[in-house]
Design a protein around this motif. Structure first.
Motif, PDB file in Angstrom:
ATOM      1  N   TYR A  26       1.078  -1.416   0.126  1.00  0.00           N
ATOM      2  CA  TYR A  26       0.071   0.299   0.068  1.00  0.00           C
ATOM      3  C   TYR A  26       1.573   1.223  -0.225  1.00  0.00           C
ATOM      4  O   TYR A  26       0.281   2.432  -0.654  1.00  0.00           O
ATOM      5  CB  TYR A  26      -0.759   0.392   0.825  1.00  0.00           C
ATOM      6  CG  TYR A  26      -1.627   1.689   1.481  1.00  0.00           C
ATOM      7  CD1 TYR A  26      -2.080   2.360   0.462  1.00  0.00           C
ATOM      8  CD2 TYR A  26      -1.275   2.032   2.465  1.00  0.00           C
ATOM      9  CE1 TYR A  26      -3.384   3.102   1.113  1.00  0.00           C
ATOM     10  CE2 TYR A  26      -2.657   3.648   2.459  1.00  0.00           C
ATOM     11  CZ  TYR A  26      -2.872   3.502   1.731  1.00  0.00           C
ATOM     12  OH  TYR A  26      -4.062   5.063   2.017  1.00  0.00           O
ATOM     13  N   ASP A  27       1.988   1.289   0.905  1.00  0.00           N
ATOM     14  CA  ASP A  27       2.838   2.532   0.588  1.00  0.00           C
ATOM     15  C   ASP A  27       3.120   2.837  -0.743  1.00  0.00           C
ATOM     16  O   ASP A  27       3.832   3.299  -0.624  1.00  0.00           O
ATOM     17  CB  ASP A  27       4.129   2.475   2.031  1.00  0.00           C
ATOM     18  CG  ASP A  27       3.167   2.302   3.225  1.00  0.00           C
ATOM     19  OD1 ASP A  27       2.410   3.120   3.297  1.00  0.00           O
ATOM     20  OD2 ASP A  27       3.238   1.335   4.049  1.00  0.00           O
TER      21      ASP A  27
ATOM     22  N   TRP B 106     -12.597   6.991   6.865  1.00  0.00           N
ATOM     23  CA  TRP B 106     -11.756   8.767   7.059  1.00  0.00           C
ATOM     24  C   TRP B 106     -10.884   8.882   6.237  1.00  0.00           C
ATOM     25  O   TRP B 106     -10.782  10.119   6.032  1.00  0.00           O
ATOM     26  CB  TRP B 106     -11.538   8.455   8.053  1.00  0.00           C
ATOM     27  CG  TRP B 106     -12.409   8.234   9.661  1.00  0.00           C
ATOM     28  CD1 TRP B 106     -12.635   9.715   9.764  1.00  0.00           C
ATOM     29  CD2 TRP B 106     -12.887   7.763  10.322  1.00  0.00           C
ATOM     30  NE1 TRP B 106     -14.310   9.125  10.993  1.00  0.00           N
ATOM     31  CE2 TRP B 106     -13.378   8.095  11.540  1.00  0.00           C
ATOM     32  CE3 TRP B 106     -11.479   6.781  11.259  1.00  0.00           C
ATOM     33  CZ2 TRP B 106     -13.540   7.948  12.999  1.00  0.00           C
ATOM     34  CZ3 TRP B 106     -12.431   6.068  12.816  1.00  0.00           C
ATOM     35  CH2 TRP B 106     -12.665   6.152  13.466  1.00  0.00           C
ATOM     36  N   SER B 107      -9.557   7.752   5.656  1.00  0.00           N
ATOM     37  CA  SER B 107      -8.499   8.741   5.037  1.00  0.00           C
ATOM     38  C   SER B 107      -9.150   8.668   3.304  1.00  0.00           C
ATOM     39  O   SER B 107      -8.711   9.292   2.757  1.00  0.00           O
ATOM     40  CB  SER B 107      -7.939   7.076   5.377  1.00  0.00           C
ATOM     41  OG  SER B 107      -6.653   7.292   5.065  1.00  0.00           O
ATOM     42  N   GLN B 108      -9.959   7.617   2.747  1.00  0.00           N
ATOM     43  CA  GLN B 108      -9.957   7.541   1.925  1.00  0.00           C
ATOM     44  C   GLN B 108     -11.632   8.255   0.894  1.00  0.00           C
ATOM     45  O   GLN B 108     -11.325   8.495  -0.182  1.00  0.00           O
ATOM     46  CB  GLN B 108     -10.311   6.149   1.072  1.00  0.00           C
ATOM     47  CG  GLN B 108      -8.346   5.199   1.455  1.00  0.00           C
ATOM     48  CD  GLN B 108      -7.396   6.041   1.043  1.00  0.00           C
ATOM     49  OE1 GLN B 108      -7.402   6.279  -0.636  1.00  0.00           O
ATOM     50  NE2 GLN B 108      -6.136   6.120   1.735  1.00  0.00           N
ATOM     51  N   ASP B 116      -3.267  13.376  10.631  1.00  0.00           N
ATOM     52  CA  ASP B 116      -4.058  13.797  11.751  1.00  0.00           C
ATOM     53  C   ASP B 116      -5.114  12.591  12.387  1.00  0.00           C
ATOM     54  O   ASP B 116      -5.977  13.054  13.225  1.00  0.00           O
ATOM     55  CB  ASP B 116      -5.539  14.478  10.841  1.00  0.00           C
ATOM     56  CG  ASP B 116      -4.920  15.962   9.833  1.00  0.00           C
ATOM     57  OD1 ASP B 116      -4.296  15.991  11.296  1.00  0.00           O
ATOM     58  OD2 ASP B 116      -5.552  16.474   9.718  1.00  0.00           O
ATOM     59  N   LEU B 117      -5.321  10.765  11.155  1.00  0.00           N
ATOM     60  CA  LEU B 117      -6.404  10.057  12.314  1.00  0.00           C
ATOM     61  C   LEU B 117      -4.963   9.750  12.772  1.00  0.00           C
ATOM     62  O   LEU B 117      -5.484   9.265  13.303  1.00  0.00           O
ATOM     63  CB  LEU B 117      -6.309   8.754  10.559  1.00  0.00           C
ATOM     64  CG  LEU B 117      -7.047   9.046   9.808  1.00  0.00           C
ATOM     65  CD1 LEU B 117      -7.472   8.142   8.684  1.00  0.00           C
ATOM     66  CD2 LEU B 117      -8.209   9.158  10.163  1.00  0.00           C
ATOM     67  N   GLY B 122      -5.050   7.923  18.345  1.00  0.00           N
ATOM     68  CA  GLY B 122      -4.262   8.284  19.135  1.00  0.00           C
ATOM     69  C   GLY B 122      -3.213   6.599  19.001  1.00  0.00           C
ATOM     70  O   GLY B 122      -3.244   5.569  19.646  1.00  0.00           O
ATOM     71  N   ILE B 123      -3.369   6.548  17.420  1.00  0.00           N
ATOM     72  CA  ILE B 123      -2.490   4.907  17.432  1.00  0.00           C
ATOM     73  C   ILE B 123      -1.787   5.805  15.880  1.00  0.00           C
ATOM     74  O   ILE B 123      -0.862   7.045  15.582  1.00  0.00           O
ATOM     75  CB  ILE B 123      -2.860   4.047  16.975  1.00  0.00           C
ATOM     76  CG1 ILE B 123      -3.952   5.018  15.313  1.00  0.00           C
ATOM     77  CG2 ILE B 123      -3.834   3.318  17.733  1.00  0.00           C
ATOM     78  CD1 ILE B 123      -5.142   3.947  14.810  1.00  0.00           C
ATOM     79  N   THR B 124      -0.249   4.523  15.949  1.00  0.00           N
ATOM     80  CA  THR B 124       0.378   5.274  15.750  1.00  0.00           C
ATOM     81  C   THR B 124       0.093   5.399  13.500  1.00  0.00           C
ATOM     82  O   THR B 124      -0.924   4.745  12.889  1.00  0.00           O
ATOM     83  CB  THR B 124       1.918   4.581  14.368  1.00  0.00           C
ATOM     84  OG1 THR B 124       1.443   3.473  14.323  1.00  0.00           O
ATOM     85  CG2 THR B 124       2.299   4.150  16.355  1.00  0.00           C
ATOM     86  N   GLU B 125       1.145   6.004  12.250  1.00  0.00           N
ATOM     87  CA  GLU B 125       0.572   6.322  11.314  1.00  0.00           C
ATOM     88  C   GLU B 125       0.892   5.016  10.563  1.00  0.00           C
ATOM     89  O   GLU B 125       0.176   4.773   9.765  1.00  0.00           O
ATOM     90  CB  GLU B 125       1.617   7.552  10.179  1.00  0.00           C
ATOM     91  CG  GLU B 125       1.033   8.584  10.817  1.00  0.00           C
ATOM     92  CD  GLU B 125       2.256   9.814  10.677  1.00  0.00           C
ATOM     93  OE1 GLU B 125       1.408   9.535   8.749  1.00  0.00           O
ATOM     94  OE2 GLU B 125       2.006  11.217  10.846  1.00  0.00           O
TER      95      GLU B 125
END
Lengths: 330, 156
Positions: A26-27, B106-108, B116-117, B122-125
């Motif tokens: 995905y990245d 939220w993302s897509q 921002d997410l 409160g989680i990593t990217e």
């Protein structure tokens, strides 16, 4: 320490495993990898059909969600969402009313309606309404009686003794005789005539010849005025009522019957004087008011009779009292 | 004010619940909450607050409904683009794990950045990208043959 100086392999190549490469796809598709990793994943994808298929799925997925992002919210819905909630809505939400089963909702609605109806029925002053309706009934004219001229013509003034002429509708006499006897008393004593029973009025009405009816029709206004005047002057009727407890009620009852007859009393109603009613003897009679005290004196021999004077709809002729009492065993 | 965010809230609950009545109720609550939070901390980015209130309301609503039972009408207030086939989404909404479903929306769909997410949740990217990658593979697989997906809309 500088990371760039670290050699990841003997050949200085930064190779990645297939597992890691799969997770980085995905990245890789969205260009979130650094150039070195991009190159490494690219090398992996070239040799892996699984990775190529995954990239295809990711691209299809991206295309699809791109279409989903074109869904719009209408202005009407936007306004709905922005409208501040009322207290009722907040309450319903907190109670999760929307999620209740239809049966419970319906039951609740029925209960609310029932409580509302009961509350209203409790709040309404029924006794006042009943009084209003009763007072209205008093004002209703049920029939117009044209008896004054008839009674005056048919009355024979003299002859009968005073007590004997008093006849009431409930004494078991023929109805046609009642108005005549009453009128007799009225004529003699100059009193307003007592109202005859409806049956008597009907009888009189049927006996009137057609010509007389026509005449009386012409005089109906006058007659009506007379009746209205009589009604307006109507007095309050009274009834004496009481209970007396004695020893050997049967014997005392016989004495009472004799005394009442002696004092000029006459039975009223359907039953004879001293009628056995359960354990008691029932007396319902009329008598001259002048003898009332003598009767009370007589009752003192047996302990005394206390009579309550009660209001009653029936208006007695002047000088006549109506008494109801029962003689009970002590 | 904040019309874009309110519309996003409405769309979020439609896509995540696929139930008109519940979506409107949840979105209305989330909108109230959004306004309160923005009033309380106006310096916070609206997109972050949007994700926070959506997550909060989702957590409250998720126990009260069963996924995979779409109930909406065409005139329910959400306007669909011509030719959009919703059956892949219905299948995805029914089967996907909750974290992947929400993160994908939220993302897509809303194009909220991973940063921002990450702040809002409160989680990593990295975790967010991992979830999105998995979700895209699934939804992409479901779009291969949408007509084969037997998901009927229950007309309310």
């Amino acid at each position: 320490m500088d990371n760039n100086s670290i050699s990841f392999s003997k050949k200085g190549e930064r190779k990645i495993s297939g597992f890691v490469a799969q997770e980085l796809l995905y990245d890789y598709v969205t260009f979130h990898l650094d150039p070195e990793r991009m190159k490494a994943v690219e090398e992996y994808v070239k040799t892996s059909h699984e990775a190529q298929a995954d990239i295809q799925l990711i691209n299809d997925g991206l295309d699809y969600v791109e279409r989903l992002s074109e869904i719009h919210v209408s202005d009407a819905l936007l306004e709905t969402l922005k409208t501040p909630s009322s207290y009722l809505q907040v309450l319903l939400r907190k109670l999760r009313f929307e999620e209740w089963s239809p049966g419970i909702k319906m039951g609740l609605e029925v209960m609310i309606v029932a409580v509302g109806v009961i509350s209203i029925s409790l709040v309404i002053p029924w006794h006042k309404l009943m009084e209003l309706s009763v007072s209205k009934k008093k004002d209703v004219v049920l029939t117009e009686v044209q008896k004054t001229p008839m009674a005056a013509q048919d009355v024979e003034v003299a002859g009968l003794p005073e007590e004997a002429t008093v006849v009431f509708p409930d004494e078991g006499k023929k109805n046609t005789e009642a108005p005549k006897s009453a009128a007799d008393i009225v004529a003699k004593k100059n009193l307003p005539p007592p109202p005859p029973p409806p049956s008597a009025v009907n009888q009189i009405a049927t006996n009137i010849p057609t010509t007389e009816k026509q005449k009386s029709g012409q005089k109906s206004a006058v007659a009506k005025a007379t009746v209205d005047e009589t009604n307006s002057e109507k007095k309050q009727g009274y009834l004496y009522r009481g209970i007396m407890k004695v020893t050997n009620a049967e014997a005392v009852s016989t004495k009472f019957v004799e005394k009442i007859n002696e004092l000029g009393g006459r039975k009223a109603g359907e039953v004879e004087l001293g009628w056995k009613k359960g354990n008691a003897n029932y007396f319902h009679f009329t008598m001259p008011e002048a003898k009332y005290q003598a009767f009370l004196e007589f009752t003192k021999k047996y302990g005394g009779l206390s009579l309550q004077k009660e209001k009653h709809d029936r208006l007695m002729p002047e000088g006549i009292v109506r008494i109801i009492f029962s003689l009970e065993e002590k | 004010m904040f019309d874009t965010e309110i519309k996003a809230i409405g769309l979020f609950f439609f896509l995540s619940l696929l139930e008109e009545r519940r979506a409107i109720i949840a979105a209305t609550k989330a909108t109230d909450l959004f306004y309160k939070k923005m009033k309380k901390s106006p310096q916070t980015k609206p997109s972050i607050v949007l994700v926070m209130v959506c997550k909060q309301m989702w957590d409250k609503s998720r126990g009260n409904f069963q996924r995979g039972r779409p109930r909406y009408t065409p005139d329910s207030g959400w306007l669909f683009p011509m030719g959009l086939e919703l059956s892949p989404w219905k299948e995805f909404q029914k089967t996907a794990p909750e974290d992947e479903l929400l993160t994908l929306i939220w993302s897509q769909v809303f194009k909220i950045s991973d940063a921002d997410l990450s702040t809002a949740l409160g989680i990593t990217e990295g975790t967010i990208r991992y979830r999105i990658g998995r979700a895209l593979r699934k939804i992409g697989g479901m779009t291969q043959n949408p007509s084969a997906l037997n998901t009927e809309v229950v007309r309310s």
